[in-house]
Design a protein around this motif. Structure first.
Motif, mmCIF file in Angstrom:
data_model
loop_
_atom_site.group_PDB
_atom_site.id
_atom_site.type_symbol
_atom_site.label_atom_id
_atom_site.label_comp_id
_atom_site.label_asym_id
_atom_site.label_seq_id
_atom_site.Cartn_x
_atom_site.Cartn_y
_atom_site.Cartn_z
ATOM 1 N N LYS A 163 0.837 -1.210 0.000
ATOM 2 C CA LYS A 163 0.000 0.000 0.000
ATOM 3 C C LYS A 163 0.867 1.254 0.000
ATOM 4 C CE LYS A 163 -4.053 -2.050 2.186
ATOM 5 N NZ LYS A 163 -4.886 -2.127 3.381
ATOM 6 N N GLN A 164 1.951 1.218 0.773
ATOM 7 C CA GLN A 164 2.862 2.355 0.843
ATOM 8 C C GLN A 164 3.537 2.591 -0.511
ATOM 9 O OE1 GLN A 164 5.865 1.838 3.859
ATOM 10 N NE2 GLN A 164 6.005 4.045 4.229
ATOM 11 N N LEU A 165 3.968 1.520 -1.180
ATOM 12 C CA LEU A 165 4.596 1.628 -2.493
ATOM 13 C C LEU A 165 3.631 2.244 -3.503
ATOM 14 C CD1 LEU A 165 7.019 0.923 -4.403
ATOM 15 C CD2 LEU A 165 5.854 -1.239 -4.826
ATOM 16 N N ILE A 166 2.394 1.774 -3.508
ATOM 17 C CA ILE A 166 1.391 2.304 -4.431
ATOM 18 C C ILE A 166 1.132 3.776 -4.138
ATOM 19 C CG2 ILE A 166 -1.064 2.182 -5.048
ATOM 20 C CD1 ILE A 166 -0.782 -0.894 -4.856
ATOM 21 N N GLN A 167 1.029 4.120 -2.879
ATOM 22 C CA GLN A 167 0.768 5.517 -2.510
ATOM 23 C C GLN A 167 1.921 6.422 -2.945
ATOM 24 O OE1 GLN A 167 0.414 6.318 1.703
ATOM 25 N NE2 GLN A 167 -1.087 7.936 1.311
ATOM 26 N N GLN A 168 3.150 5.968 -2.718
ATOM 27 C CA GLN A 168 4.314 6.755 -3.148
ATOM 28 C C GLN A 168 4.323 6.912 -4.667
ATOM 29 O OE1 GLN A 168 7.553 4.492 -1.485
ATOM 30 N NE2 GLN A 168 7.566 5.663 0.429
ATOM 31 N N ALA A 169 3.998 5.843 -5.373
ATOM 32 C CA ALA A 169 3.982 5.891 -6.837
ATOM 33 C C ALA A 169 2.920 6.857 -7.333
ATOM 34 C CB ALA A 169 3.756 4.501 -7.409
ATOM 35 N N GLN A 170 1.766 6.856 -6.700
ATOM 36 C CA GLN A 170 0.698 7.771 -7.104
ATOM 37 C C GLN A 170 1.091 9.230 -6.896
ATOM 38 O OE1 GLN A 170 -2.414 5.925 -4.744
ATOM 39 N NE2 GLN A 170 -3.372 5.075 -6.591
ATOM 40 N N ASN A 171 1.998 9.478 -5.960
ATOM 41 C CA ASN A 171 2.474 10.838 -5.704
ATOM 42 C C ASN A 171 3.686 11.219 -6.558
ATOM 43 O OD1 ASN A 171 0.494 11.316 -3.743
ATOM 44 N ND2 ASN A 171 1.760 10.447 -2.122
ATOM 45 N N THR A 172 4.186 10.264 -7.309
ATOM 46 C CA THR A 172 5.335 10.504 -8.186
ATOM 47 C C THR A 172 4.830 11.116 -9.489
ATOM 48 O OG1 THR A 172 6.492 8.618 -7.244
ATOM 49 C CG2 THR A 172 7.253 9.385 -9.393
ATOM 50 N N PRO A 173 5.506 12.169 -9.979
ATOM 51 C CA PRO A 173 5.065 12.779 -11.241
ATOM 52 C C PRO A 173 5.128 11.790 -12.406
ATOM 53 C CG PRO A 173 6.678 14.166 -10.136
ATOM 54 C CD PRO A 173 6.640 12.873 -9.387
ATOM 55 N N PRO A 174 4.164 11.847 -13.310
ATOM 56 C CA PRO A 174 4.202 10.979 -14.501
ATOM 57 C C PRO A 174 5.497 11.185 -15.290
ATOM 58 C CG PRO A 174 2.079 12.049 -14.306
ATOM 59 C CD PRO A 174 2.970 12.673 -13.274
ATOM 60 N N LEU A 175 5.921 10.158 -15.984
ATOM 61 C CA LEU A 175 7.110 10.124 -16.840
ATOM 62 C C LEU A 175 8.424 10.130 -16.061
ATOM 63 C CD1 LEU A 175 5.973 12.499 -19.726
ATOM 64 C CD2 LEU A 175 5.701 10.029 -19.541
#
Length: 168
Positions: A34-46
Motif C-alpha cells: 500500500k505504501q509503495l502504491i501511494q508513493q507511486a501515485q504521488n510521483t510525477p508521470p514520466l
C-alpha cells in the motif's frame, strides 16, 4: 475498482513506478504494498518512463564499441528513459577520447542499429527450428537490429556446438 495488478501496470505505463518483479512484489507485506502504491501515485508521470527500442539498440551498440566502460547490457531492462539518455550522451562524449575517428564510430553505430538483414533472420529462424535458440515471434524478429541479430546468431551457434560436443 481495479485490482492491485492493474493499478501497478497503469503506474508503470505512466512512468510513476519502475517495473516491480513478481518476486519483489510477493516479498512485500500488505502495508509495504500500500505504501509503495501511494508513493507511486504521488510521483510525477514520466519519472520512470521506459527506454525506447531505439535507445536500447544505441546502448547495445555503444557498449559493443567500448564506449560505456562499466555498463552491462543486462542493465538496460532496469533503466528509465532519462538514465538511458544520460548514458547515450556519455558514450557520445567518450567517442572523442579514443584514437578511432568519429566517422568510424558513426559507421559502426549505423551498422549496429540498422534492421537485421534477411540472411540474419533466416539463420535465426533456422537455429530456432533446430532447437538451438528459443523460437522468436515474427513480430519480434521484425524489430531486431543488426547487432542484436548477430548476438542471437552467436548464441545459437554456441548452443549448436555444445549440443554437437555432447553427442560426440
Amino acid at each position: 475498482m481495479s485490482t492491485a495488478k492493474e493499478l501497478l501496470q497503469q503506474l508503470v505505463r505512466n512512468g510513476q513506478l519502475r517495473c516491480v518483479p513478481v518476486s519483489g512484489w510477493d516479498a512485500l507485506t500488505e502495508h509495504q504494498r500500500k505504501q509503495l502504491i501511494q508513493q507511486a501515485q504521488n510521483t510525477p508521470p514520466l519519472t520512470y518512463s521506459p527506454v525506447s527500442l531505439e535507445c536500447k539498440n544505441l546502448l547495445r551498440s555503444y557498449h559493443a564499441q567500448g564506449l560505456l566502460p562499466g555498463f552491462h547490457p543486462e542493465d538496460i531492462k532496469d533503466l528509465t528513459a532519462l538514465e538511458a539518455d544520460f548514458l547515450i550522451r556519455c558514450a557520445e562524449d567518450n567517442r572523442w577520447l579514443t584514437e578511432k575517428s568519429l566517422s568510424d564510430y558513426y559507421w559502426q553505430t549505423e551498422l549496429d542499429t540498422a534492421p537485421a538483414d534477411p540472411e540474419q533472420l533466416s539463420r535465426i529462424i533456422k537455429l530456432g527450428k533446430d532447437g538451438h535458440l528459443r523460437r522468436i515471434s515474427s513480430k519480434v524478429l521484425m524489430k531486431l537490429c543488426h547487432l542484436s541479430a548477430e548476438r542471437l546468431i552467436w548464441h545459437g551457434e554456441m548452443n549448436r556446438r555444445r549440443t554437437a560436443d555432447v553427442s560426440d
